[in-house]
Structures are given as structure tokens and as C-alpha cells.
Scaffold this motif. Structure first.
Motif, PDB file in Angstrom:
ATOM      1  N   MET A 256      38.755  41.637  46.072  1.00 27.35           N
ATOM      2  CA  MET A 256      37.532  41.235  45.379  1.00 27.35           C
ATOM      3  C   MET A 256      37.867  40.539  44.062  1.00 27.35           C
ATOM      4  O   MET A 256      37.333  39.485  43.732  1.00 27.35           O
ATOM      5  N   LEU A 257      38.774  41.139  43.294  1.00 28.36           N
ATOM      6  CA  LEU A 257      39.192  40.587  42.012  1.00 28.36           C
ATOM      7  C   LEU A 257      40.649  40.156  42.152  1.00 28.36           C
ATOM      8  O   LEU A 257      41.538  41.004  42.337  1.00 28.36           O
ATOM      9  N   ALA A 258      40.885  38.850  42.077  1.00 29.82           N
ATOM     10  CA  ALA A 258      42.214  38.298  42.377  1.00 29.82           C
ATOM     11  C   ALA A 258      43.168  38.491  41.202  1.00 29.82           C
ATOM     12  O   ALA A 258      43.483  37.555  40.459  1.00 29.82           O
ATOM     13  N   LEU A 259      43.666  39.715  41.041  1.00 34.84           N
ATOM     14  CA  LEU A 259      44.575  40.018  39.929  1.00 34.84           C
ATOM     15  C   LEU A 259      45.922  39.317  40.095  1.00 34.84           C
ATOM     16  O   LEU A 259      46.670  39.175  39.123  1.00 34.84           O
ATOM     17  N   SER A 260      46.225  38.882  41.310  1.00 39.87           N
ATOM     18  CA  SER A 260      47.483  38.165  41.534  1.00 39.87           C
ATOM     19  C   SER A 260      47.552  36.863  40.748  1.00 39.87           C
ATOM     20  O   SER A 260      48.645  36.319  40.542  1.00 39.87           O
ATOM     21  N   LEU A 261      46.394  36.381  40.305  1.00 40.23           N
ATOM     22  CA  LEU A 261      46.386  35.157  39.505  1.00 40.23           C
ATOM     23  C   LEU A 261      47.135  35.330  38.194  1.00 40.23           C
ATOM     24  O   LEU A 261      47.567  34.346  37.585  1.00 40.23           O
ATOM     25  N   ALA A 396      37.568  32.258  37.903  1.00 40.56           N
ATOM     26  CA  ALA A 396      36.430  32.310  36.985  1.00 40.56           C
ATOM     27  C   ALA A 396      35.912  33.732  36.855  1.00 40.56           C
ATOM     28  O   ALA A 396      35.506  34.160  35.764  1.00 40.56           O
ATOM     29  N   SER A 397      35.925  34.487  37.948  1.00 41.77           N
ATOM     30  CA  SER A 397      35.499  35.885  37.887  1.00 41.77           C
ATOM     31  C   SER A 397      36.438  36.704  37.010  1.00 41.77           C
ATOM     32  O   SER A 397      36.007  37.514  36.197  1.00 41.77           O
ATOM     33  N   VAL A 398      37.743  36.498  37.180  1.00 43.41           N
ATOM     34  CA  VAL A 398      38.725  37.226  36.381  1.00 43.41           C
ATOM     35  C   VAL A 398      38.572  36.881  34.904  1.00 43.41           C
ATOM     36  O   VAL A 398      38.536  37.767  34.036  1.00 43.41           O
ATOM     37  N   PHE A 399      38.470  35.587  34.599  1.00 42.29           N
ATOM     38  CA  PHE A 399      38.367  35.144  33.210  1.00 42.29           C
ATOM     39  C   PHE A 399      37.098  35.676  32.558  1.00 42.29           C
ATOM     40  O   PHE A 399      37.125  36.180  31.429  1.00 42.29           O
ATOM     41  N   ASN A 400      35.980  35.575  33.251  1.00 42.02           N
ATOM     42  CA  ASN A 400      34.717  36.032  32.672  1.00 42.02           C
ATOM     43  C   ASN A 400      34.643  37.550  32.569  1.00 42.02           C
ATOM     44  O   ASN A 400      33.970  38.081  31.683  1.00 42.02           O
TER      45      ASN A 400
END
Length: 476
Positions: A256-261, A396-400
Motif C-alpha cells: 500500500m505504501l511503497a517504502l522501497s522508494l 506522492a503518497s509517501v511524500f505527502n
């Protein structure tokens, strides 16, 4: 209308759509804050109870942001964006029809579920459409609206509350939101990821739960005391869910949240630096109005005018100098040098006193806005530069998500230092005795920005050369 729209490039069309969404969400929050005392009086409740109108919305936004990227990839960015904007608009009207505080809080939570999706999905749509060399131009336009909203919100909210009623701070969203929905439906192209995967229910529950619990803990900690059993329990629960979420999301192919980024060097460094800069910037925004109104005795309108000088400074930079300064100096220099200037100016508020001229405070705020304008341009333009187009929505989800937590952290830091300093003082304490806690609070939110000066030095400008190419080569 279609003929007029057709004359604009697709880039400009989606920029207008996104700007409408950013404007309606940003201005909504600032108008609500102005109206809270009036709501408390009308509903016959204490001021701290009315704050749930703002807190409930904030928690809903924090909870849904992590899921925004997956929703856009799975169901299509256009469909999700239009649906979220329509949802936000409809619930705005419902909020205006509330007859009790409990109703309004529930309606605001529902409204926040739409608002939390709009910004990450909208930013992904924009940065997918704009080629790297034109992202500074897009960032300047979005940043202009993002800083004008907080400046206009208190003024517009005050006018509506004083001349009509608090209900109109929600009803005014109807024409703006309806225009945005119509425009978005007409111009946006559908984009989706066929490999988005199925719903990551565990990731959704843990990411939404950890972020919302931590944001809530940071919100109530200063008031209820960080050593209170409730706050400690919430903090432990939030951290436990966060650790569980990290483990779950790093062991899934399509989380759901791409922490691999965060394995991407540039994305990681910009996010780390930005979190500290955002925390200090918004922490100071919290402390300044309290200093002006509670300590100095100025009206809310005067306080708002002084606070507005900072977004004016950001606006000036984003429109006049932002793109060319980014092209010439790059994100590394802007975030470190301008970030240092912004941090030092914020720290200099430690010297404000009981007789500091409003003109001096206005000048300090404007200078702080100028410095942070360069910082924000660098962040917004470069943060997704090394992320693939396919991963933009999840990035964008991770950053926000980190930005939302940074906002809450900065506000909590400022409020904690201030509350701790004032604790134990009697109501009859002199203004001279009350001044130091405000000064230390200003210093604290300024100091938290300074480590970003060093982390930003790890940015490699070569990684984002493409975002600077158009202006560097003389293009317009």
C-alpha cells in the motif's frame, strides 16, 4: 467553454484542475480555524471541544493519504481524483447543514477522506504530465496557490462568519468544487497501473492507523502532557503500528505504501531534509499568532496580516525567481543555503520582545518567506525527479504522508515548549515573565530546521539535471 479549454495545452489544463483542488482544500482548513470560537458559542461547548472540528478532519486526511497512490493506480487517477473532489464538495455542503457539534465532527471526518486523496493524486497527475524540464514551472504555479490560500483563508473566513454565518465557510466550496469536478471530468486523461495489485488490507490498516494515531498524539500531547498515561499509550500504540507497517510493507511485492522508494538516494534525502524544514516552518506559523494575540493583545485580523507576510514572500519568489534560481543553482544549494537562511531567521524570533514593532515582525516574516520560497521550489520540483512515471502516484503518497506528520510534529514541538514554559504561572503573572516561553518556542522550531542544511548537502544535482535543462539552455 470547450473551445476555450481546447486552446490550452494539456499541461495547462491539468494544472488548472490541480490548482482548484489545492486552493479549495487549503483555504477550507484556514477558514475553519477562524470560525472555531463562533462554532463553540453557537453549539454551547468549550473551545477545546470545538477543536475536534479541525482535529477530526486532520486525522481523516492523515489516515487516507497512504492509500491514495494505490487507489489511483488501481482504479484510475482521473476517476479517483474526480470522485474525491466531488466527495469533498458534497460533504462540504453537508457540513454547512450540521445542527450539532457531533454531527459537524462526523461530517468533517467524511470530508477529510476526500481531501486527503486530492493532493497526492493531483500532484501525481501533474508531475506525470509535465516533462522533467518543465517541472519547475509547474511547481511555481502550485506553490503560488498553496501559499495564497493560507493568507486569504483567515480574511475570507472572518468576512463570512462576521457578515453571514459559519455555515458559509462550507457552502462556498460548492461553486468552486463543482467547477473543479466539471473541468477535471472534461480534461483529465485516465491513467492506471494494470499491475497495481489487490487491496493490501493489512498495509491499509497499519499505515492509516499508525499515521492517524501518531498525528493525534502529536496534536494532544502538548495540552494533556507527554507524561500522561493516555498520551504515552497512544504514542506506544502508534510506534508499534508504524514498526509493524514497515515490516509488512517491506515484505510485499505491491505494498500500500511503497517504502522501497526510500532506496532511491535522491528521494530519500529530499524527504528527510523536507521533513525538518516543513516541521520548523509550520511550527512557527502556530506560535506567531499566539504570541501576537495572547501575549501582545493584538486582534486576530492584525495577527493574520502579520502572518500573511510570510506567504507573500514565498509567492514573490515562486513567481519571480524560483524557476531560474533552481536552474542556475540546483536543489542542493537552494535547500542548504536558503534552508539555512530560513532557519536562522526563524531562530532570530528568540529576540522579539513586548515592544517589537509590527513593521519589524512583518519584515522578518517576509524575509523568512523569501528564503523558504527557494526551498519549496527545490523540494516540489525535484522530489519525484528520479522516480519512475509508474511509481509517481505512490511516491506522492509517501511524500505527502511524511509532510503531514512533519506539520503535526512542528506544531507539537512549538506548543510543547510554550505550554511547558507557561505551566505553573499564575493568571496574574507579568507579561515580562510570560515572554521567555514564547522566545524559547520560536527558537525550538527554528533550530529543528538547521539539520536539514547538512542532510541537503547529500543531494547530487547530477541526479536531477533534466529538471533544470530547459531554462539552463535558454528555453522558455
Amino acid at each position: 467553454m470547450r473551445e476555450l479549454i481546447g486552446k490550452l495545452s494539456y499541461e495547462r489544463q491539468i494544472l488548472i484542475v490541480y490548482i482548484l483542488a489545492v486552493f479549495i482544500t487549503v483555504i477550507d482548513g484556514t477558514m475553519v480555524n477562524v470560525a472555531l470560537p463562533t462554532m463553540a458559542d453557537e453549539f454551547g461547548v468549550a473551545a477545546n471541544e470545538a477543536e475536534w472540528v479541525a482535529v477530526g478532519y486532520l486525522l481523516a486526511v492523515a489516515a487516507v493519504i497512504p492509500a491514495a497512490g494505490w487507489l489511483g493506480d488501481r482504479f484510475g487517477s482521473k476517476r479517483v481524483f474526480v470522485s474525491a473532489l466531488a466527495w469533498f464538495t458534497v460533504w462540504s455542503v453537508v457540513c454547512g447543514l450540521a445542527r450539532t457539534l457531533d454531527q459537524l465532527v462526523v461530517f468533517r471526518v467524511a470530508q477529510g477522506l476526500g481531501g486527503g486523496v486530492l493532493v497526492p493524486i493531483g500532484s501525481a497527475i501533474v508531475f506525470r504530465a509535465f516533462p522533467l524540464e518543465r517541472r519547475a514551472s509547474a511547481a511555481s504555479a502550485v506553490l503560488s496557490v498553496a501559499v495564497v490560500g493560507p493568507a486569504l483563508g483567515p480574511l475570507l473566513g472572518g468576512l463570512l462568519v462576521d457578515n453571514l454565518s459559519w455555515h458559509w465557510i462550507f457552502f462556498i466550496n460548492l461553486p468552486i468544487g463543482s467547477l473543479g469536478v466539471l473541468f477535471a471530468w472534461m480534461v483529465l486523461r485516465e491513467e492506471r497501473d494494470d499491475d497495481a495489485g489487490s487491496l493490501d488490507l493489512a498495509g491499509l490498516i497499519l499505515s492509516a492507523g499508525s499515521v492517524s494515531v501518531l498525528v493525534y498524539t502529536l496534536s494532544v500531547g502538548p495540552e494533556r502532557g507527554w507524561a500522561s498515561p493516555e498520551v504515552i499509550g497512544l504514542g506506544v500504540a502508534g510506534v508499534a503500528m508504524l514498526l509493524a507497517m514497515i515490516w509488512v510493507e517491506t515484505h510485499r511485492n505491491r505494498p500500500m505504501l511503497a517504502l522501497s522508494l526510500f532506496r532511491d538516494h535522491h528521494f530519500r534525502v529530499v524527504n528527510i531534509s523536507a521533513s525538518m524544514l516543513y516541521a520548523g516552518f509550520f511550527g512557527q506559523i502556530l506560535v506567531l499568532p499566539i504570541y501576537l494575540q495572547s501575549l501582545r493583545g493584538y486582534s486576530a485580523s492584525t495577527s493574520g496580516l502579520i502572518a500573511a507576510t510570510t506567504p507573500v514572500g514565498v509567492f514573490v519568489v515562486s513567481n519571480l525567481f524560483g524557476r531560474r534560481s533552481y536552474a542556475r543553482f540546483g536543489p542542493r544549494a537552494l535547500m542548504s543555503v536558503a534552508g539555512l537562511a530560513g532557519g536562522l531567521i526563524s531562530c532570530s524570533y528568540v529576540f522579539v520582545g513586548l515592544d517589537t514593532s509590527l513593521w519589524v515582525l512583518a519584515a522578518m516574516g517576509f524575509a523568512r518567506g523569501l528564503a523558504m520560497g527557494f526551498v519549496f521550489i527545490a523540494i516540489q520540483t525535484s522530489v519525484y525527479a528520479t522516480v519512475s512515471i509508474a511509481d509517481t502516484a505512490r511516491a506522492a503518497s509517501v511524500f505527502n504522508t511524511q509532510r503531514q506528520v512533519a506539520y503535526a510534529s512542528g506544531a507539537a514541538l512549538g506548543a510543547t515548549v510554550l505550554t511547558g514554559g507557561l505551566q505553573g504561572m499564575s493568571d496574574s503573572a507579568s507579561l515580562v515573565d510570560q515572554l521567555p516561553p514564547y522566545q524559547w518556542s520560536f527558537l525550538a522550531v527554528g533550530v529543528v530546521m538547521l539539520p536539514a542544511v547538512f542532510t541537503a548537502r547529500w543531494i547530487r544535482d547530477d541526479d536531477v539535471d533534466a529538471t533544470r535543462a530547459r531554462i539552463t539552455t535558454g528555453g522558455r
